[in-house]
Design a protein around this motif. Structure first.
Motif, mmCIF file in Angstrom:
data_model
loop_
_atom_site.group_PDB
_atom_site.id
_atom_site.type_symbol
_atom_site.label_atom_id
_atom_site.label_comp_id
_atom_site.label_asym_id
_atom_site.label_seq_id
_atom_site.Cartn_x
_atom_site.Cartn_y
_atom_site.Cartn_z
ATOM 1 N N LYS A 24 -4.573 -19.463 -15.842
ATOM 2 C CA LYS A 24 -4.538 -21.140 -15.631
ATOM 3 C C LYS A 24 -4.953 -20.751 -13.682
ATOM 4 C CE LYS A 24 -5.398 -24.248 -18.216
ATOM 5 N NZ LYS A 24 -6.379 -24.719 -18.234
ATOM 6 N N PHE A 25 -4.312 -19.450 -12.976
ATOM 7 C CA PHE A 25 -3.558 -19.556 -11.934
ATOM 8 C C PHE A 25 -5.008 -18.487 -11.072
ATOM 9 C CE2 PHE A 25 -1.962 -16.190 -9.029
ATOM 10 C CZ PHE A 25 -2.032 -16.550 -7.293
ATOM 11 N N LYS A 27 -8.326 -18.941 -12.559
ATOM 12 C CA LYS A 27 -9.014 -19.418 -12.991
ATOM 13 C C LYS A 27 -9.020 -20.531 -11.511
ATOM 14 C CE LYS A 27 -10.101 -20.053 -17.329
ATOM 15 N NZ LYS A 27 -10.963 -21.203 -17.892
ATOM 16 N N MET A 28 -7.732 -20.647 -10.686
ATOM 17 C CA MET A 28 -7.866 -21.711 -9.170
ATOM 18 C C MET A 28 -8.303 -20.550 -8.461
ATOM 19 S SD MET A 28 -5.056 -22.722 -8.104
ATOM 20 C CE MET A 28 -3.842 -21.313 -7.403
ATOM 21 N N PHE A 31 -12.336 -20.540 -8.546
ATOM 22 C CA PHE A 31 -12.894 -21.031 -8.087
ATOM 23 C C PHE A 31 -12.871 -20.971 -6.909
ATOM 24 C CE2 PHE A 31 -12.582 -25.977 -5.987
ATOM 25 C CZ PHE A 31 -13.645 -25.727 -6.704
ATOM 26 N N LEU A 32 -11.544 -20.767 -5.707
ATOM 27 C CA LEU A 32 -11.721 -21.121 -3.856
ATOM 28 C C LEU A 32 -12.529 -19.820 -3.472
ATOM 29 C CD1 LEU A 32 -8.056 -22.038 -3.972
ATOM 30 C CD2 LEU A 32 -9.648 -23.570 -3.464
#
Length: 127
Positions: A24-25, A27-28, A31-32
């Motif tokens: 999840k980290f 993927k963040m 995205f950023l």
């Protein structure tokens, strides 16, 4: 120090692709950064090669690797923020976050342990 040719892939994020929270980290970050970082799982073929050069504690933290330095864990947070802001947003060929969560990693205990390890582990290696 690096014996793996990574110059074409910089900047690189190395993360635990068998951990739900770490994925999840990652993927963040993906995205950023708008896909401009190369995302490498610790347990992928390339990740295993990188782990050998990063040392025994490589899997205890995520890593940001740029041209001069490999930052691990807490030491990587500020350079990561800077890289997200300053990196030219050119789509990397290796941006897809690889998910292989095979452990019981979605429990509250696992989330707490992984979150705590982000702040307790820190390493910086000059390349």
């Amino acid at each position: 120090m690096m014996n793996v040719d990574i110059n074409e892939e910089l900047p690189i994020i190395v993360y635990d692709n068998q951990c739900y929270l770490c994925v999840k980290f990652a993927k963040m970050i993906e995205f950023l950064s708008r896909g401009s970082f190369t995302m490498i799982g610790h347990y992928s073929d390339f990740g295993i090669k990188l782990r050998k050069t990063l040392g025994e504690s490589a899997t205890e933290m995520f890593w940001l690797i740029d041209k001069k330095t490999a930052y691990g864990g807490r030491a990587a947070l500020l350079p990561l923020l800077k890289a997200i802001i300053t990196t030219k947003h050119v789509k990397s060929s290796n941006t897809k976050v690889d998910v292989q969560c095979e452990q019981d990693c979605k429990t509250v205990k696992a989330v707490f342990i992984r979150s705590a390890s982000l702040f307790s582990n820190s390493k910086k290696i000059d390349l």
